[in-house]
Design a protein around this motif. Structure first.
Motif, mmCIF file in Angstrom:
data_model
loop_
_atom_site.group_PDB
_atom_site.id
_atom_site.type_symbol
_atom_site.label_atom_id
_atom_site.label_comp_id
_atom_site.label_asym_id
_atom_site.label_seq_id
_atom_site.Cartn_x
_atom_site.Cartn_y
_atom_site.Cartn_z
ATOM 1 N N VAL A 1 51.705 55.162 6.931
ATOM 2 C CA VAL A 1 51.547 53.856 6.297
ATOM 3 C C VAL A 1 50.075 53.707 5.915
ATOM 4 N N LEU A 2 49.844 53.248 4.686
ATOM 5 C CA LEU A 2 48.479 53.081 4.175
ATOM 6 C C LEU A 2 48.097 51.608 4.206
ATOM 7 N N LEU A 3 46.967 51.307 4.801
ATOM 8 C CA LEU A 3 46.463 49.931 4.757
ATOM 9 C C LEU A 3 45.045 49.992 4.221
ATOM 10 N N GLN A 4 44.799 49.299 3.105
ATOM 11 C CA GLN A 4 43.481 49.401 2.495
ATOM 12 C C GLN A 4 43.193 48.125 1.720
ATOM 13 N N ASN A 5 42.153 47.416 2.083
ATOM 14 C CA ASN A 5 41.764 46.196 1.380
ATOM 15 C C ASN A 5 42.955 45.266 1.140
ATOM 16 N N SER A 6 43.645 44.966 2.182
ATOM 17 C CA SER A 6 44.815 44.077 2.133
ATOM 18 C C SER A 6 45.965 44.603 1.282
ATOM 19 N N ARG A 7 45.853 45.886 0.868
ATOM 20 C CA ARG A 7 46.980 46.510 0.192
ATOM 21 C C ARG A 7 47.754 47.331 1.225
ATOM 22 N N ILE A 8 49.032 47.508 0.969
ATOM 23 C CA ILE A 8 49.823 48.362 1.847
ATOM 24 C C ILE A 8 50.611 49.349 0.996
ATOM 25 N N GLY A 9 50.804 50.527 1.540
ATOM 26 C CA GLY A 9 51.537 51.540 0.793
ATOM 27 C C GLY A 9 51.982 52.666 1.697
ATOM 28 N N ILE A 10 52.525 53.693 1.071
ATOM 29 C CA ILE A 10 52.983 54.859 1.834
ATOM 30 C C ILE A 10 52.204 56.086 1.383
ATOM 31 N N LEU A 11 51.862 56.903 2.366
ATOM 32 C CA LEU A 11 51.119 58.145 2.096
ATOM 33 C C LEU A 11 51.997 59.314 2.529
ATOM 34 N N ILE A 12 52.234 60.208 1.608
ATOM 35 C CA ILE A 12 53.042 61.393 1.908
ATOM 36 C C ILE A 12 52.167 62.618 1.698
ATOM 37 N N THR A 13 52.021 63.402 2.738
ATOM 38 C CA THR A 13 51.207 64.606 2.645
ATOM 39 C C THR A 13 52.089 65.808 2.953
ATOM 40 N N ALA A 14 52.027 66.805 2.094
ATOM 41 C CA ALA A 14 52.800 68.030 2.323
ATOM 42 C C ALA A 14 51.827 69.195 2.395
ATOM 43 N N VAL A 15 51.915 69.954 3.464
ATOM 44 C CA VAL A 15 50.986 71.070 3.666
ATOM 45 C C VAL A 15 51.772 72.335 3.952
ATOM 46 N N ASP A 16 51.390 73.413 3.290
ATOM 47 C CA ASP A 16 51.995 74.694 3.673
ATOM 48 C C ASP A 16 50.956 75.801 3.575
ATOM 49 N N ASN A 17 51.251 76.901 4.237
ATOM 50 C CA ASN A 17 50.374 78.075 4.183
ATOM 51 C C ASN A 17 51.063 79.180 3.407
ATOM 52 N N GLY A 18 51.770 78.771 2.364
ATOM 53 C CA GLY A 18 52.540 79.726 1.566
ATOM 54 C C GLY A 18 51.673 80.464 0.564
ATOM 55 N N PRO A 19 52.304 81.028 -0.449
ATOM 56 C CA PRO A 19 51.582 81.867 -1.412
ATOM 57 C C PRO A 19 50.645 81.081 -2.334
ATOM 58 N N GLY A 20 50.764 79.742 -2.313
ATOM 59 C CA GLY A 20 49.924 78.952 -3.210
ATOM 60 C C GLY A 20 50.453 78.990 -4.632
ATOM 61 N N ILE A 21 49.851 78.157 -5.468
ATOM 62 C CA ILE A 21 50.295 78.067 -6.867
ATOM 63 C C ILE A 21 49.167 78.644 -7.718
ATOM 64 N N SER A 22 49.472 79.701 -8.466
ATOM 65 C CA SER A 22 48.388 80.347 -9.205
ATOM 66 C C SER A 22 48.015 79.556 -10.452
ATOM 67 N N ASN A 23 48.983 78.827 -11.001
ATOM 68 C CA ASN A 23 48.675 78.055 -12.201
ATOM 69 C C ASN A 23 49.202 76.631 -12.056
ATOM 70 N N ILE A 24 48.337 75.748 -11.552
ATOM 71 C CA ILE A 24 48.764 74.377 -11.270
ATOM 72 C C ILE A 24 49.166 73.646 -12.555
ATOM 73 N N ASP A 25 48.431 73.889 -13.635
ATOM 74 C CA ASP A 25 48.759 73.211 -14.897
ATOM 75 C C ASP A 25 50.194 73.518 -15.316
ATOM 76 N N MET A 26 50.585 74.777 -15.165
ATOM 77 C CA MET A 26 51.955 75.162 -15.517
ATOM 78 C C MET A 26 52.953 74.504 -14.557
ATOM 79 N N ALA A 27 52.617 74.517 -13.264
ATOM 80 C CA ALA A 27 53.530 73.969 -12.252
ATOM 81 C C ALA A 27 53.763 72.475 -12.465
ATOM 82 N N MET A 28 52.794 71.802 -13.105
ATOM 83 C CA MET A 28 52.912 70.363 -13.326
ATOM 84 C C MET A 28 53.677 70.048 -14.601
ATOM 85 N N LYS A 29 54.099 71.088 -15.325
ATOM 86 C CA LYS A 29 54.850 70.853 -16.573
ATOM 87 C C LYS A 29 56.331 70.704 -16.262
#
Lengths: 135, 118
Positions: free
Chosen positions: A64-92
């Motif tokens: 849960v995110l609390l910041q300057n009277s705002r509230i929200g949700i924070l989602i963090t995903a972490v892995d130790n996998g092969p990684g993404i070699s081309n992020i621009d492509m992955a975001m398409k």
């Protein structure tokens, strides 16, 4: 609200179901609408699937995110996998190197307010996403 | 839990009762593909009213399911996609492809009847 913060290991499809259901509960506590809760749970589902697909295993943190009277949700995903070699492509839309349809990352970016991705080939990927409650 | 599959006239109706994990969804696919031939069904309805989420896996399996059932000679109609699920699918860029969809069971049956008459 900090009591809602939880870290999950992601390894199997059963984890995907468990984590997305938990994200829905937290989103409801924060005050998100039914529509927004489904959007958030769908994002969490896709991010978990990305981990299993590409890194086999990783972690997802729901906070849960609390910041300057705002509230929200924070989602963090972490892995130790092969990684993404081309992020621009992955975001398409429609780009995928796995069995998926390549919709997870661009779709999640559309749905969330903030979307950060950091990836180092061979070291892994971290995705940080926030969605604020509009009050 | 296994999704129950009911025979209704010439049609099969699979009515999802709770949220499904991947295994249960794949089980449903297997069950339907086998059963459509064993009862010589002329159409299949998959009712997803209770599903509160459809992610890329669920949509892919539903598309595969419809395609396999079509190869077995019957059309599939997915009914009951909830409004917030539809919204999330569109935002996420998820599609059911060319699967027939209908609002509810009644409309789904009407669609299959139309298909049979043609």
């Amino acid at each position: 609200m900090a009591a809602c913060d939880r870290t999950f290991n992601v390894t199997t499809d059963k984890d995907v179901v468990r984590i997305r259901e938990y994200s829905r509960i937290v989103a409801e506590k924060i005050g998100f609408s039914a529509n927004e809760r489904t959007l958030i749970a769908t994002v969490v589902s896709e991010i978990c699937r990305n981990i299993i697909e590409y890194a086999k295993t990783g972690q997802v943190i729901i906070q849960v995110l609390l910041q300057n009277s705002r509230i929200g949700i924070l989602i963090t995903a972490v892995d130790n996998g092969p990684g993404i070699s081309n992020i621009d492509m992955a975001m398409k839309d429609g780009f995928s190197t796995g069995r998926g349809m390549g919709i997870g990352l661009p779709g999640s970016r559309r749905i969330m307010d903030d979307f950060e991705i950091e990836s180092t080939p061979e070291y892994g990927t971290t995705v940080i996403m926030r969605k604020w409650l509009v009050q | 839990m296994r999704v129950p599959i009911l025979k209704h006239g010439d049609y099969l109706i699979a009515s999802v009762q709770s949220s499904l994990n991947d295994e249960e969804l794949l089980q449903l696919l297997d069950d339907l593909v086998v059963k459509v031939a064993s009862v010589r069904a002329k159409g299949v309805i998959v009712d997803v009213t209770v599903l509160d989420i459809m992610d890329s896996f669920a949509t892919r399996i539903l598309r595969d399911m419809a395609q396999m059932i079509r190869l077995r000679g019957a059309p599939t109609v997915v009914v009951g996609v909830q409004p917030d699920v539809a919204l999330a699918m569109v935002q996420m860029g998820l599609s059911l492809g060319d699967i027939n969809t209908a609002l509810d069971l009644e409309e789904g049956l009407a669609l299959l009847n139309e298909h049979k008459d043609n």
